[in-house]
Enzyme design. Structure first.
Site, PDB file in Angstrom:
ATOM      1  N   ARG A 147     -26.809  -9.787  53.226  1.00 54.11           N
ATOM      2  CA  ARG A 147     -25.952 -10.874  52.757  1.00 54.11           C
ATOM      3  C   ARG A 147     -25.313 -10.434  51.452  1.00 54.11           C
ATOM      4  O   ARG A 147     -25.984  -9.835  50.589  1.00 54.11           O
ATOM      5  CB  ARG A 147     -26.746 -12.167  52.530  1.00 54.11           C
ATOM      6  N   ASP A 150     -21.362  -4.196  54.530  1.00 59.08           N
ATOM      7  CA  ASP A 150     -20.909  -4.970  55.689  1.00 59.08           C
ATOM      8  C   ASP A 150     -20.743  -6.436  55.306  1.00 59.08           C
ATOM      9  O   ASP A 150     -20.249  -7.235  56.095  1.00 59.08           O
ATOM     10  CB  ASP A 150     -21.927  -4.839  56.834  1.00 59.08           C
ATOM     11  N   GLU A 210     -17.181 -13.413  50.827  1.00 57.72           N
ATOM     12  CA  GLU A 210     -16.532 -13.080  52.110  1.00 57.72           C
ATOM     13  C   GLU A 210     -16.047 -14.299  52.892  1.00 57.72           C
ATOM     14  O   GLU A 210     -15.173 -14.175  53.761  1.00 57.72           O
ATOM     15  CB  GLU A 210     -17.503 -12.282  52.997  1.00 57.72           C
ATOM     16  N   HIS A 225     -18.483  -7.834  58.035  1.00 53.34           N
ATOM     17  CA  HIS A 225     -19.635  -8.519  58.665  1.00 53.34           C
ATOM     18  C   HIS A 225     -19.637  -8.256  60.171  1.00 53.34           C
ATOM     19  O   HIS A 225     -19.626  -9.174  60.989  1.00 53.34           O
ATOM     20  CB  HIS A 225     -19.592 -10.025  58.357  1.00 53.34           C
TER      21      HIS A 225
HETATM   22  P1  NAI Z   1     -36.682 -10.927  59.036  1.00 55.30           P
HETATM   23  O1  NAI Z   1     -36.993 -12.338  58.666  1.00 55.30           O
HETATM   24  O2  NAI Z   1     -37.284 -10.351  60.269  1.00 55.30           O
HETATM   25  O3  NAI Z   1     -37.059  -9.964  57.815  1.00 55.30           O
HETATM   26  C1  NAI Z   1     -36.747 -10.254  56.485  1.00 55.30           C
HETATM   27  C2  NAI Z   1     -37.782  -9.568  55.622  1.00 55.30           C
HETATM   28  O4  NAI Z   1     -37.429  -9.801  54.252  1.00 55.30           O
HETATM   29  C3  NAI Z   1     -39.206 -10.120  55.824  1.00 55.30           C
HETATM   30  O5  NAI Z   1     -40.116  -9.056  56.029  1.00 55.30           O
HETATM   31  C4  NAI Z   1     -39.500 -10.846  54.521  1.00 55.30           C
HETATM   32  O6  NAI Z   1     -40.878 -10.788  54.154  1.00 55.30           O
HETATM   33  C5  NAI Z   1     -38.639 -10.058  53.541  1.00 55.30           C
HETATM   34  N1  NAI Z   1     -38.381 -10.803  52.310  1.00 55.30           N
HETATM   35  C6  NAI Z   1     -38.273 -12.135  52.131  1.00 55.30           C
HETATM   36  N2  NAI Z   1     -38.071 -12.416  50.833  1.00 55.30           N
HETATM   37  C7  NAI Z   1     -38.055 -11.225  50.174  1.00 55.30           C
HETATM   38  C8  NAI Z   1     -37.911 -10.856  48.821  1.00 55.30           C
HETATM   39  N3  NAI Z   1     -37.750 -11.777  47.867  1.00 55.30           N
HETATM   40  N4  NAI Z   1     -37.945  -9.550  48.511  1.00 55.30           N
HETATM   41  C9  NAI Z   1     -38.139  -8.606  49.473  1.00 55.30           C
HETATM   42  N5  NAI Z   1     -38.293  -8.892  50.768  1.00 55.30           N
HETATM   43  C10 NAI Z   1     -38.256 -10.195  51.130  1.00 55.30           C
HETATM   44  O7  NAI Z   1     -35.095 -10.861  59.090  1.00 55.30           O
HETATM   45  P2  NAI Z   1     -34.199  -9.785  59.846  1.00 55.30           P
HETATM   46  O8  NAI Z   1     -33.930 -10.258  61.225  1.00 55.30           O
HETATM   47  O9  NAI Z   1     -34.747  -8.432  59.634  1.00 55.30           O
HETATM   48  O10 NAI Z   1     -32.821  -9.957  59.051  1.00 55.30           O
HETATM   49  C11 NAI Z   1     -32.703  -9.561  57.700  1.00 55.30           C
HETATM   50  C12 NAI Z   1     -31.400 -10.080  57.149  1.00 55.30           C
HETATM   51  O11 NAI Z   1     -30.307  -9.413  57.795  1.00 55.30           O
HETATM   52  C13 NAI Z   1     -31.124 -11.561  57.439  1.00 55.30           C
HETATM   53  O12 NAI Z   1     -31.700 -12.392  56.445  1.00 55.30           O
HETATM   54  C14 NAI Z   1     -29.637 -11.647  57.429  1.00 55.30           C
HETATM   55  O13 NAI Z   1     -29.230 -12.035  56.137  1.00 55.30           O
HETATM   56  C15 NAI Z   1     -29.166 -10.238  57.704  1.00 55.30           C
HETATM   57  N6  NAI Z   1     -28.386 -10.114  58.934  1.00 55.30           N
HETATM   58  C16 NAI Z   1     -27.124  -9.559  58.867  1.00 55.30           C
HETATM   59  C17 NAI Z   1     -26.352  -9.426  60.005  1.00 55.30           C
HETATM   60  C18 NAI Z   1     -24.986  -8.787  59.973  1.00 55.30           C
HETATM   61  O14 NAI Z   1     -24.240  -8.883  60.962  1.00 55.30           O
HETATM   62  N7  NAI Z   1     -24.604  -8.103  58.911  1.00 55.30           N
HETATM   63  C19 NAI Z   1     -26.833  -9.920  61.292  1.00 55.30           C
HETATM   64  C20 NAI Z   1     -28.197 -10.418  61.268  1.00 55.30           C
HETATM   65  C21 NAI Z   1     -28.918 -10.528  60.115  1.00 55.30           C
END
Ligand code: NAI
Length: 345
Positions: free
Chosen positions: A231, A255, A260, A292
């Protein structure tokens, strides 16, 4: 017939939604415009609204949706920082698509990294003009480099696997480290200080906003490559620009961008871009921006549509249990209905 208003709908969204909606009794109405305070009126008459990452679902929008009798906000994304889930609590249920293809995002992060460090974007432009010179295209091997991954959830872990395949040394920081994962966890500061490449895969929260700021960049290695497919708000863009100008940051692969919402997903060619920061970023030779796009694979689009349709069906079916309902963190741990697999309210 369940009526769902789909906001920020693009031509590439429609076929999969029409296909999966058509298999069930869901009628999708597509709106190109984003959901926000000015456009919420379009949701009148809908049972559900379906929104994406740059729709604004704040308290005022939620209030109007509630007035119109909209029962469900179905996010077709994993991240939900654009929805005021607290304001929705007690009024409208919110569901999301927790995983549609973590591979799509992890692979895009690696695509950006390889493009950047091997100057593929420059070579592509050159050879199209029959310029076969190699001057200025020297890259570096990823093998043996240290990559720091922040956030080791679904996407972060796949990105780690990919990096391991490249023979890179992986270190990681996560607020909630995964047990028995074999991942070498270090502190956030150690990730900043030791990594040649840093990739962000954590959600945007109050705590993580501007995690990459001037202080963080200050302790990074000279020439560090920063990848953000998570993000935009995770990075303080002004600090990043300063870091690039000071030759501290060697490259940025973005990305996502913190401002954005009014820019990405639209064709702005032929217009003057009213965003100084983004214009300056794009003008840098060592910055790659995609709008994105990391999620945009056929597999991901199909999974998004299928899961969204299942979320909607599940909510409107008699039992109403939806595994993908977002937790409002109401704090009532003892009485948690979600834990009992019931509707939150
Ligand atoms: P997820 O929920 O599986 O993993 C997120 C990880 O971040 C978890 O292990 C969590 O413990 C950790 N986390 C939470 N707070 C934290 C902090 N303060 N410091 C460090 N780590 C922390 O989520 P997933 O599916 O891996 O997605 C990650 C991010 O990717 C999403 O939140 C979303 O913003 C982004 N995303 C971007 C996309 C794009 O098209 N560019 C598409 C899908 C997701």
């Amino acid at each position: 017939m369940i009526k769902a208003a789909v906001f920020d709908a693009k031509p590439y969204d429609r076929p999969s939604f029409e296909h999966f909606g058509g298999l069930h009794d869901i009628q999708f109405r597509f709106f190109e415009t984003k959901l926000g305070e000015d456009t919420v009126e379009l949701a009148r008459g809908a049972d559900a609204v379906c929104v994406f990452v740059n729709d604004t679902v704040n308290a005022a929008v939620i209030e109007r949706l509630h007035e119109f009798g909209v029962k469900l906000i179905a996010l077709r994304s994993a991240g939900y920082n654009n929805v005021d889930v607290r304001a929705a609590f007690g009024k409208i249920h919110v569901v999301h698509v927790p995983a549609y293809s973590p591979y799509a995002i992890a692979e895009h992060a690696m695509a950006l990294l390889l493009t950047s460090v091997r100057r593929v974007h420059k070579a592509y432009n050159r050879t199209r003009e029959f310029n076969f010179s190699l001057n200025g295209l020297t890259g570096f091997d990823l093998h043996g480099k240290t990559v720091g991954v922040i956030g080791t959830g679904r996407i972060g872990r796949i990105f780690i696997d990919i990096c391991n395949g490249f023979g890179m040394k992986v270190i990681a920081y996560d607020q909630y480290p995964a047990k028995d994962s074999g991942i070498e966890y270090v502190t956030k500061e150690e990730v900043f200080a030791q990594s040649d490449i840093i990739s962000l895969h954590c959600p945007l929260t109050d705590e993580t906003r501007h995690m990459i700021n001037a202080d963080a960049i200050g302790i990074m290695k000279k020439g560090v490559v920063i990848i953000n497919t998570s993000r935009g708000g995770l990075v303080d863009t002004e600090a990043l620009l300063e870091g690039i100008k000071a030759r501290k940051v060697g490259a940025a692969c973005l990305d996502v961008y913190e401002e954005e919402a009014d820019i990405f997903f639209e064709d702005r060619s032929g217009h003057i871009l009213n965003d100084e920061l983004l214009s300056r970023l794009i003008s840098m030779p060592n910055v790659i921006v995609t709008s994105h796009q990391a999620f945009l694979t056929e597999e991901a689009l199909n999974n998004i549509a299928e899961t969204t349709v299942n979320n909607i069906l599940s909510y409107f079916s008699n039992d109403g249990i939806c595994d993908n309902e977002l937790c409002y963190r109401c704090g009532k741990v003892e009485e948690c209905k979600k834990a009992r697999k019931e509707r939150c309210f």
